[in-house]
Write a protein that holds these residues in place. Structure first.
Motif, PDB file in Angstrom:
ATOM      1  N   VAL A 255       0.826  -1.215   0.000  1.00  0.00           N
ATOM      2  CA  VAL A 255       0.000   0.000   0.000  1.00  0.00           C
ATOM      3  C   VAL A 255       0.859   1.264   0.000  1.00  0.00           C
ATOM      4  O   VAL A 255       0.318   2.360  -0.076  1.00  0.00           O
ATOM      5  N   SER A 256       2.166   1.134   0.089  1.00  0.00           N
ATOM      6  CA  SER A 256       3.065   2.285   0.051  1.00  0.00           C
ATOM      7  C   SER A 256       4.403   1.829  -0.522  1.00  0.00           C
ATOM      8  O   SER A 256       4.675   0.623  -0.619  1.00  0.00           O
ATOM      9  N   PHE A 257       5.222   2.793  -0.913  1.00  0.00           N
ATOM     10  CA  PHE A 257       6.504   2.432  -1.499  1.00  0.00           C
ATOM     11  C   PHE A 257       7.407   1.755  -0.465  1.00  0.00           C
ATOM     12  O   PHE A 257       8.160   0.837  -0.805  1.00  0.00           O
ATOM     13  N   GLU A 258       7.322   2.192   0.794  1.00  0.00           N
ATOM     14  CA  GLU A 258       8.126   1.558   1.840  1.00  0.00           C
ATOM     15  C   GLU A 258       7.674   0.119   2.043  1.00  0.00           C
ATOM     16  O   GLU A 258       8.506  -0.796   2.200  1.00  0.00           O
ATOM     17  N   ASP A 259       6.360  -0.095   2.037  1.00  0.00           N
ATOM     18  CA  ASP A 259       5.820  -1.454   2.160  1.00  0.00           C
ATOM     19  C   ASP A 259       6.268  -2.316   0.984  1.00  0.00           C
ATOM     20  O   ASP A 259       6.644  -3.484   1.139  1.00  0.00           O
ATOM     21  N   PHE A 260       6.229  -1.735  -0.215  1.00  0.00           N
ATOM     22  CA  PHE A 260       6.629  -2.451  -1.436  1.00  0.00           C
ATOM     23  C   PHE A 260       8.103  -2.857  -1.388  1.00  0.00           C
ATOM     24  O   PHE A 260       8.471  -4.003  -1.646  1.00  0.00           O
ATOM     25  N   SER A 261       8.978  -1.896  -1.036  1.00  0.00           N
ATOM     26  CA  SER A 261      10.413  -2.196  -0.973  1.00  0.00           C
ATOM     27  C   SER A 261      10.712  -3.202   0.136  1.00  0.00           C
ATOM     28  O   SER A 261      11.605  -4.050  -0.004  1.00  0.00           O
ATOM     29  N   GLY A 262       9.946  -3.147   1.259  1.00  0.00           N
ATOM     30  CA  GLY A 262      10.150  -4.105   2.338  1.00  0.00           C
ATOM     31  C   GLY A 262       9.776  -5.518   1.924  1.00  0.00           C
ATOM     32  O   GLY A 262      10.486  -6.484   2.253  1.00  0.00           O
ATOM     33  N   LYS A 263       8.668  -5.673   1.198  1.00  0.00           N
ATOM     34  CA  LYS A 263       8.264  -7.002   0.734  1.00  0.00           C
ATOM     35  C   LYS A 263       9.265  -7.569  -0.257  1.00  0.00           C
ATOM     36  O   LYS A 263       9.539  -8.780  -0.277  1.00  0.00           O
ATOM     37  N   LEU A 264       9.823  -6.696  -1.109  1.00  0.00           N
ATOM     38  CA  LEU A 264      10.841  -7.167  -2.050  1.00  0.00           C
ATOM     39  C   LEU A 264      12.116  -7.576  -1.322  1.00  0.00           C
ATOM     40  O   LEU A 264      12.773  -8.563  -1.693  1.00  0.00           O
ATOM     41  N   LEU A 265      12.457  -6.816  -0.296  1.00  0.00           N
ATOM     42  CA  LEU A 265      13.666  -7.121   0.466  1.00  0.00           C
ATOM     43  C   LEU A 265      13.559  -8.480   1.160  1.00  0.00           C
ATOM     44  O   LEU A 265      14.565  -9.188   1.317  1.00  0.00           O
ATOM     45  N   GLN A 266      12.343  -8.861   1.538  1.00  0.00           N
ATOM     46  CA  GLN A 266      12.154 -10.185   2.137  1.00  0.00           C
ATOM     47  C   GLN A 266      12.460 -11.300   1.144  1.00  0.00           C
ATOM     48  O   GLN A 266      12.849 -12.404   1.530  1.00  0.00           O
ATOM     49  N   GLN A 267      12.305 -11.004  -0.146  1.00  0.00           N
ATOM     50  CA  GLN A 267      12.619 -11.983  -1.192  1.00  0.00           C
ATOM     51  C   GLN A 267      14.045 -11.825  -1.710  1.00  0.00           C
ATOM     52  O   GLN A 267      14.437 -12.478  -2.682  1.00  0.00           O
ATOM     53  N   GLY A 268      14.823 -10.939  -1.073  1.00  0.00           N
ATOM     54  CA  GLY A 268      16.212 -10.747  -1.460  1.00  0.00           C
ATOM     55  C   GLY A 268      16.418  -9.757  -2.585  1.00  0.00           C
ATOM     56  O   GLY A 268      17.521  -9.662  -3.142  1.00  0.00           O
ATOM     57  N   VAL A 269      15.389  -9.004  -2.943  1.00  0.00           N
ATOM     58  CA  VAL A 269      15.481  -8.032  -4.040  1.00  0.00           C
ATOM     59  C   VAL A 269      15.501  -6.625  -3.463  1.00  0.00           C
ATOM     60  O   VAL A 269      14.635  -6.255  -2.666  1.00  0.00           O
ATOM     61  N   THR A 270      16.475  -5.829  -3.860  1.00  0.00           N
ATOM     62  CA  THR A 270      16.611  -4.451  -3.401  1.00  0.00           C
ATOM     63  C   THR A 270      16.166  -3.519  -4.512  1.00  0.00           C
ATOM     64  O   THR A 270      16.653  -3.611  -5.644  1.00  0.00           O
ATOM     65  N   VAL A 271      15.207  -2.625  -4.203  1.00  0.00           N
ATOM     66  CA  VAL A 271      14.744  -1.661  -5.186  1.00  0.00           C
ATOM     67  C   VAL A 271      15.418  -0.322  -4.906  1.00  0.00           C
ATOM     68  O   VAL A 271      15.483   0.127  -3.765  1.00  0.00           O
ATOM     69  N   TYR A 280      16.287  -2.762  -9.949  1.00  0.00           N
ATOM     70  CA  TYR A 280      16.092  -3.874  -9.027  1.00  0.00           C
ATOM     71  C   TYR A 280      17.359  -4.735  -9.008  1.00  0.00           C
ATOM     72  O   TYR A 280      17.850  -5.153 -10.060  1.00  0.00           O
ATOM     73  N   LEU A 281      17.874  -4.981  -7.782  1.00  0.00           N
ATOM     74  CA  LEU A 281      19.099  -5.761  -7.617  1.00  0.00           C
ATOM     75  C   LEU A 281      18.747  -7.090  -6.950  1.00  0.00           C
ATOM     76  O   LEU A 281      18.211  -7.127  -5.836  1.00  0.00           O
ATOM     77  N   THR A 282      19.027  -8.190  -7.633  1.00  0.00           N
ATOM     78  CA  THR A 282      18.766  -9.531  -7.103  1.00  0.00           C
ATOM     79  C   THR A 282      20.015 -10.059  -6.401  1.00  0.00           C
ATOM     80  O   THR A 282      21.125  -9.563  -6.639  1.00  0.00           O
ATOM     81  N   LYS A 287      25.133  -6.003 -10.564  1.00  0.00           N
ATOM     82  CA  LYS A 287      24.622  -4.836 -11.285  1.00  0.00           C
ATOM     83  C   LYS A 287      23.100  -4.918 -11.333  1.00  0.00           C
ATOM     84  O   LYS A 287      22.546  -5.952 -11.727  1.00  0.00           O
ATOM     85  N   PRO A 288      22.391  -3.869 -10.933  1.00  0.00           N
ATOM     86  CA  PRO A 288      20.917  -3.938 -10.905  1.00  0.00           C
ATOM     87  C   PRO A 288      20.319  -3.961 -12.314  1.00  0.00           C
ATOM     88  O   PRO A 288      20.947  -3.532 -13.284  1.00  0.00           O
TER      89      PRO A 288
END
Length: 543
Positions: A255-271, A280-282, A287-288
């Motif tokens: 519901v927010s960009f912080e929430d979005f980046s946090g969910k991606l970080l849980q999967q190991g992806v940094t936005v 997006y860095l896996t 290199k992203p």
């Protein structure tokens, strides 16, 4: 939905291009396919022709021209340009596209946009993996052997001169794509908007990586099946496909960009965000991957728009219980609420009932009568089902909806014709403007002459340029143009009009389909209402 692709080649062997077009090649290694005797295997079906080669072979003509002008002699020189126009597989059954017609369109496209170049135009009736899409290959020698007019995509005087080379710039590709879309509209073929990107951007490298990975996976699964071992995975996914799936999963509930980046970080992806662009860095990369390489659905604007919608939906859900969402599928709802523009006509709707008596009078037999009776029963049931689900309470309401839909169709058609007319006028103006600009050196040279005798001699020497200049001046005067527009602004206006025409064309096809469907329902309903008294009388007689 025709697509357009460009490949530049530094291969000095011009015969390799013709060999690829006429003989079968392995789609992964690009090596020629050989038969049991080690000979090349000719393609089953193709059309090929050469342009500006005289009586010589394409390869010999290109090498002779390169030696004449002293070009394409270095290893790093671009020797040829390869353009591919791929048509939609549905164009063959729906719009009558054949290999011969596609070949003619390819030759016309080549003559119009690559004048002065030696070229090969070849049409293949099938694409990769037997997809059924007819596609045209246009291979041109990068060297120009004749002086040509200044075309809209050309930016420098050298782009028109004899002995200079073709340049495929970003502006040129935008122009070519717009022309391909215009060609598809003119020929009534399926098309997509090639100028505004795509939701999932799959590059040539990713496409072949997926094809090779799927082939390797199928081979591995086949060996496992032979030993009785069940396959663990049947569909191969590239790293970018996995990343797209991960991003969409996280975006669906954020519901927010912080929430979005946090969910991606849980999967190991940094936005990351830099200069208004996302990347997006896996975990397995240093290199992203930029959003531009993934598609328009993953850039900053699309992500923020989806997050805003998610936040609004969450706020409404917190206030009131979420009602059951119903997707309108009836004719009336589509007319009232509108529907996304589509290119393909629907073939699964209600069909017209057959007049069996008229067909029998034409000589149709009992077999046809049996089929038509069954067909009419099916369409009768389908018509009544659609009529009731659409919410029509009377035939008069259906007629009113048909009249409103026809009025909307005529309105869109009028707008489409107006835009087409304006687009033709702008293209005519562009043609005259480019011709007039090209004559500027001759006009400047005439003003530089000091005496009347010198001016007459100079004018006779450059008579063709002055004929073109005066013809363009008469055109400007007839159109009431006192100040000539800038070429770049005119090209931008033409591209904008092309986009507007594409949108109106898609809307026109949708509304036309709606009118056709309403007309079918009305026609069937009229037949049903006329036959109801007869069926009732028959039942009374039986009683």
């Amino acid at each position: 939905m025709a697509t357009f692709k460009h490949i530049s080649s530094k291969n000095a062997d011009y015969g390799a291009a013709e060999q690829y077009l006429t003989f079968e090649h392995d789609e992964f290694t690009m090596k020629p396919t050989l038969d049991g005797n080690g000979r090349l295997v000719l393609r089953d079906d193709y059309r090929i022709s050469s342009l500006n080669c005289g009586d010589e072979d394409f390869a010999i003509a290109c090498m002779r021209s390169n030696l004449k002008y002293g070009k394409n002699q270095k290893r790093e020189d671009v020797k040829s340009h390869h353009y591919i126009i791929s048509f939609d597989p549905r164009d063959a059954p729906d719009n009558g596209l054949t290999a011969d017609r596609a070949q003619a369109l390819g030759e016309e496209f080549c003559k119009e946009h690559f004048p002065g170049h030696q070229a090969l135009v070849c049409t293949h009736p099938d694409g990769h993996n037997h997809s059924g899409n007819i596609h045209v290959h246009i291979v041109i020698n990068s060297l120009r052997i004749a002086e040509v007019p200044l075309l809209p995509y050309m930016e420098r005087p050298a782009d028109t001169r004899e002995g200079c080379k073709h340049r495929c710039t970003d502006a040129a590709m935008e122009y070519f794509k717009a022309e391909v879309m215009e060609m598809c509209h003119r020929e009534n073929l399926y098309q997509i908007d090639l100028l505004n990107g795509s939701k999932n951007r799959v590059t040539e490298r990713e496409y072949w990586a997926k094809r090779k990975g799927q082939a390797a996976l199928d081979k591995e699964n086949a060996s496992q099946s032979a030993t009785g071992e069940p396959p663990k995975q049947t569909k191969f996914e590239t790293d970018k496909e996995k990343l797209r799936r991960t991003i969409r999963t996280a975006l669906s509930s954020a519901v927010s960009f912080e929430d979005f980046s946090g969910k991606l970080l849980q999967q190991g992806v940094t936005v990351k965000e830099s200069r208004g662009r996302l990347s997006y860095l896996t975990p397995d990369r240093t290199k992203p991957i930029t959003a531009r390489k993934l598609g328009d659905d993953f850039d900053r604007a699309a992500i923020l728009e989806t997050l805003t919608i998610n936040a609004q939906n969450a706020a409404r859900a917190a206030e009131t219980p979420a009602p059951r969402q119903e997707y309108p599928r009836s004719i009336k709802d589509r007319l009232q609420r509108g529907k996304a523009a589509i290119n393909a006509p629907k073939n699964d709707g209600v069909q017209r009932m057959v007049d069996i008596a008229a067909k029998k009078a034409e000589g149709k037999g009992r077999g046809y009568e049996k089929w038509a009776t069954l067909h009419n029963l099916k369409q009768m049931a389908a018509t009544m089902s659609v009529y009731e689900e659409s919410g029509f309470s009377s035939p008069e309401e259906l007629e009113a909806a048909l009249a409103a839909a026809s009025a909307e169709l005529n309105s869109v058609h009028a707008k489409l014709k107006a835009v087409e007319s304006t687009l033709r006028e702008k293209k005519d103006l562009q043609k005259q403007l480019l011709a007039y600009i090209k004559t500027k050196p001759a006009r400047d040279g005439l003003r530089a002459q000091k005496t009347e005798k010198a001016r007459r001699a100079y004018r006779e020497q450059h008579e063709s340029e002055f004929i073109i200049s005066e013809s363009a001046a008469r055109y400007f005067k007839a159109q009431g143009i006192s100040k000539l527009p800038a070429t770049k602004s005119l090209q931008t206006e033409i591209e904008q009009l092309t986009k507007e025409k594409n949108a109106l064309y898609n809307e026109y096809r949708e509304k036309k389909e709606n009118v056709r469907e309403l007309q079918t329902v009305k026609s069937n309903l009229d037949k049903i209402l006329r036959r109801e008294p007869e069926r009732g009388k028959g039942r009374e007689n039986e009683r």
